[in-house]
Design a protein around this motif. Structure first.
Motif, PDB file in Angstrom:
ATOM      1  N   ASP A  76      15.298  10.645   5.080  1.00  0.00           N
ATOM      2  CA  ASP A  76      16.706  10.460   5.403  1.00  0.00           C
ATOM      3  C   ASP A  76      17.563  10.708   4.168  1.00  0.00           C
ATOM      4  OD1 ASP A  76      16.196   9.692   8.028  1.00  0.00           O
ATOM      5  OD2 ASP A  76      16.038   7.573   7.503  1.00  0.00           O
ATOM      6  N   THR A  77      18.805  11.084   4.410  1.00  0.00           N
ATOM      7  CA  THR A  77      19.780  11.231   3.332  1.00  0.00           C
ATOM      8  C   THR A  77      20.427   9.886   3.054  1.00  0.00           C
ATOM      9  OG1 THR A  77      20.243  13.528   3.955  1.00  0.00           O
ATOM     10  CG2 THR A  77      21.882  12.412   2.605  1.00  0.00           C
ATOM     11  N   LEU A  78      20.580   9.546   1.782  1.00  0.00           N
ATOM     12  CA  LEU A  78      21.235   8.309   1.379  1.00  0.00           C
ATOM     13  C   LEU A  78      22.645   8.601   0.876  1.00  0.00           C
ATOM     14  CD1 LEU A  78      18.377   6.505  -0.601  1.00  0.00           C
ATOM     15  CD2 LEU A  78      19.269   5.870   1.643  1.00  0.00           C
ATOM     16  N   GLU A  94      23.275   3.428   2.008  1.00  0.00           N
ATOM     17  CA  GLU A  94      22.537   3.366   3.267  1.00  0.00           C
ATOM     18  C   GLU A  94      22.180   4.773   3.747  1.00  0.00           C
ATOM     19  OE1 GLU A  94      20.330   2.275   5.380  1.00  0.00           O
ATOM     20  OE2 GLU A  94      21.405   0.358   5.359  1.00  0.00           O
ATOM     21  N   SER A  95      21.179   4.841   4.606  1.00  0.00           N
ATOM     22  CA  SER A  95      20.789   6.105   5.213  1.00  0.00           C
ATOM     23  C   SER A  95      21.894   6.588   6.152  1.00  0.00           C
ATOM     24  CB  SER A  95      19.484   5.925   6.002  1.00  0.00           C
ATOM     25  OG  SER A  95      19.286   6.994   6.892  1.00  0.00           O
ATOM     26  N   THR A  96      22.123   7.895   6.164  1.00  0.00           N
ATOM     27  CA  THR A  96      23.133   8.456   7.058  1.00  0.00           C
ATOM     28  C   THR A  96      22.697   8.369   8.520  1.00  0.00           C
ATOM     29  OG1 THR A  96      22.182  10.657   6.716  1.00  0.00           O
ATOM     30  CG2 THR A  96      24.052  10.043   5.331  1.00  0.00           C
ATOM     31  N   ASN A  97      21.410   8.063   8.756  1.00  0.00           N
ATOM     32  CA  ASN A  97      20.899   7.918  10.123  1.00  0.00           C
ATOM     33  C   ASN A  97      20.885   6.475  10.596  1.00  0.00           C
ATOM     34  OD1 ASN A  97      20.386  10.642  10.680  1.00  0.00           O
ATOM     35  ND2 ASN A  97      18.408  10.574   9.638  1.00  0.00           N
ATOM     36  N   ASP A  98      21.249   5.543   9.725  1.00  0.00           N
ATOM     37  CA  ASP A  98      21.269   4.142  10.125  1.00  0.00           C
ATOM     38  C   ASP A  98      22.301   3.937  11.234  1.00  0.00           C
ATOM     39  OD1 ASP A  98      20.492   1.217   9.361  1.00  0.00           O
ATOM     40  OD2 ASP A  98      22.688   1.205   9.442  1.00  0.00           O
ATOM     41  N   LYS A 103      28.058   6.870  12.291  1.00  0.00           N
ATOM     42  CA  LYS A 103      29.369   7.297  12.774  1.00  0.00           C
ATOM     43  C   LYS A 103      30.453   7.167  11.703  1.00  0.00           C
ATOM     44  CE  LYS A 103      28.463   6.210  17.647  1.00  0.00           C
ATOM     45  NZ  LYS A 103      28.921   5.463  18.841  1.00  0.00           N
ATOM     46  N   LYS A 104      30.065   6.727  10.511  1.00  0.00           N
ATOM     47  CA  LYS A 104      31.022   6.549   9.427  1.00  0.00           C
ATOM     48  C   LYS A 104      30.966   7.734   8.472  1.00  0.00           C
ATOM     49  CE  LYS A 104      31.490   2.149   8.091  1.00  0.00           C
ATOM     50  NZ  LYS A 104      31.110   0.860   7.457  1.00  0.00           N
ATOM     51  N   LYS A 105      32.032   7.972   7.773  1.00  0.00           N
ATOM     52  CA  LYS A 105      32.098   9.074   6.817  1.00  0.00           C
ATOM     53  C   LYS A 105      31.631   8.585   5.447  1.00  0.00           C
ATOM     54  CE  LYS A 105      35.176  12.544   4.851  1.00  0.00           C
ATOM     55  NZ  LYS A 105      36.559  13.083   4.810  1.00  0.00           N
ATOM     56  N   PHE A 110      24.022  10.221  -2.378  1.00  0.00           N
ATOM     57  CA  PHE A 110      23.206   9.747  -3.499  1.00  0.00           C
ATOM     58  C   PHE A 110      21.891  10.515  -3.646  1.00  0.00           C
ATOM     59  CE2 PHE A 110      19.599   7.134  -4.868  1.00  0.00           C
ATOM     60  CZ  PHE A 110      19.985   6.836  -6.163  1.00  0.00           C
ATOM     61  N   GLY A 111      21.132  10.636  -2.560  1.00  0.00           N
ATOM     62  CA  GLY A 111      19.817  11.248  -2.645  1.00  0.00           C
ATOM     63  C   GLY A 111      19.081  11.139  -1.332  1.00  0.00           C
ATOM     64  N   TYR A 112      17.765  10.833  -1.407  1.00  0.00           N
ATOM     65  CA  TYR A 112      16.940  10.822  -0.204  1.00  0.00           C
ATOM     66  C   TYR A 112      16.026   9.601  -0.166  1.00  0.00           C
ATOM     67  CZ  TYR A 112      18.550  15.621  -0.111  1.00  0.00           C
ATOM     68  OH  TYR A 112      19.343  16.738  -0.111  1.00  0.00           O
ATOM     69  N   GLN A 113      15.767   9.147   1.051  1.00  0.00           N
ATOM     70  CA  GLN A 113      14.878   8.022   1.292  1.00  0.00           C
ATOM     71  C   GLN A 113      13.711   8.493   2.159  1.00  0.00           C
ATOM     72  OE1 GLN A 113      16.022   3.710   2.646  1.00  0.00           O
ATOM     73  NE2 GLN A 113      15.909   4.965   4.474  1.00  0.00           N
ATOM     74  N   TYR A 114      12.502   8.073   1.791  1.00  0.00           N
ATOM     75  CA  TYR A 114      11.293   8.421   2.532  1.00  0.00           C
ATOM     76  C   TYR A 114      10.687   7.130   3.075  1.00  0.00           C
ATOM     77  CZ  TYR A 114      11.803  12.707  -0.236  1.00  0.00           C
ATOM     78  OH  TYR A 114      12.276  13.848  -0.837  1.00  0.00           O
ATOM     79  N   LYS A 115      10.418   7.097   4.380  1.00  0.00           N
ATOM     80  CA  LYS A 115       9.954   5.860   5.009  1.00  0.00           C
ATOM     81  C   LYS A 115       8.658   6.072   5.782  1.00  0.00           C
ATOM     82  CE  LYS A 115      12.782   2.949   6.757  1.00  0.00           C
ATOM     83  NZ  LYS A 115      13.742   2.268   7.642  1.00  0.00           N
TER      84      LYS A 115
END
Length: 255
Positions: A76-78, A94-98, A103-105, A110-115
């Motif tokens: 995910d993108t952070l 926060e992750s852009t997919n959270d 729905k927020k801009k 920042f970077g990337y998160q791997y889960k």
């Protein structure tokens, strides 16, 4: 449920001859600021994509079962978002997919998160620290590919796991005083490069012993410890402070 990890001699070979990012298993005691998060997850993400893109109707039973038993991961993108007064900081990461942020801009990326999204508690080994095996591991990197943090977790039936982790931290880092927590055992530590947060929450888990001919199960409840280990790069924490973003709980904000 007993963890199935590498035989003792093979593990010793890993410990003596491999660097942390040269193996499929992260050896946390060898973690440093140069660790490549993207490299660690690259093949895992490819495998996950292969499984998800395969038509299940074209798989035989054996292959389908193997796919279901394979650990899966996501990237995910952070980004930074405005806290809108809900946190004691102007922004949060926060992750852009959270579900709360999608729905927020974003204010700034920042970077990337791997889960780790699918795993087998008994069979999977993603990281090891002082003989303790972690089957679930999340990590993040900034836009420059630099290590930001990791969060390792497990539901442990071994009463020595938590004490083994605590022993490692006691020998290799300095304890930072924090407030007490009623629900969890929590401690915070630091060394030159990282902050460590080790926590434990006791619980119970059902162990199924057998089934009878009618499908009724014979089971018992056993004690487990939900263990979490978080490691934050000090550069990452400084970035959060610079961006006026929420700093993870228990991290000393005065530094």
């Amino acid at each position: 449920m007993q963890n199935k990890i590498l035989p003792f001699m093979v593990l010793l070979l890993f410990l003596s001859s491999c660097q942390a990012q040269d193996t499929d298993i992260l050896l946390i005691d060898q973690l440093d600021k140069t660790f490549s998060v993207a490299k660690f997850y690259q093949s895992r993400l490819q495998k996950t994509d292969e499984i998800l893109s395969t038509d299940p109707k074209k798989l035989d039973k054996k292959t389908a079962l193997k796919a279901l038993e394979t650990a899966m991961f996501e990237k995910d993108t952070l980004a930074f978002y405005s806290s809108e007064g809900r946190l004691p900081s102007d922004f949060y990461l926060e992750s852009t997919n959270d579900w709360m942020s999608r729905k927020k801009k974003p204010v700034k990326y920042f970077g990337y998160q791997y889960k780790t999204v699918v795993y087998d508690e008994a069979k999977d080994t993603l990281a090891i620290l002082n003989k303790v095996v972690f089957p679930s591991l999340d990590m993040a990197e900034n836009n420059k590919g630099e290590f930001a943090y990791l969060r390792a977790s497990k539901a442990s039936r071994n009463k020595n796991d938590f004490s083994d982790l605590l022993s490692f931290l006691q020998k290799n880092s300095k304890r930072i005083p924090i407030g007490d927590s009623l629900s969890e055992e929590v401690s915070c530590w630091e060394n030159k490069n990282f902050y460590y947060i080790l926590s434990k929450k006791e619980g119970k888990e059902e162990e199924i012993l057998s089934y009878d001919h009618s499908g009724n199960k014979n089971s018992k409840m056993i004690d487990i410890s939900n263990i979490r280990l978080a490691i934050y790069s000090k550069e990452y924490i400084q970035t959060l402070k610079k961006e006026k973003a929420y700093v993870p709980e228990y991290i000393p904000v005065f530094k």
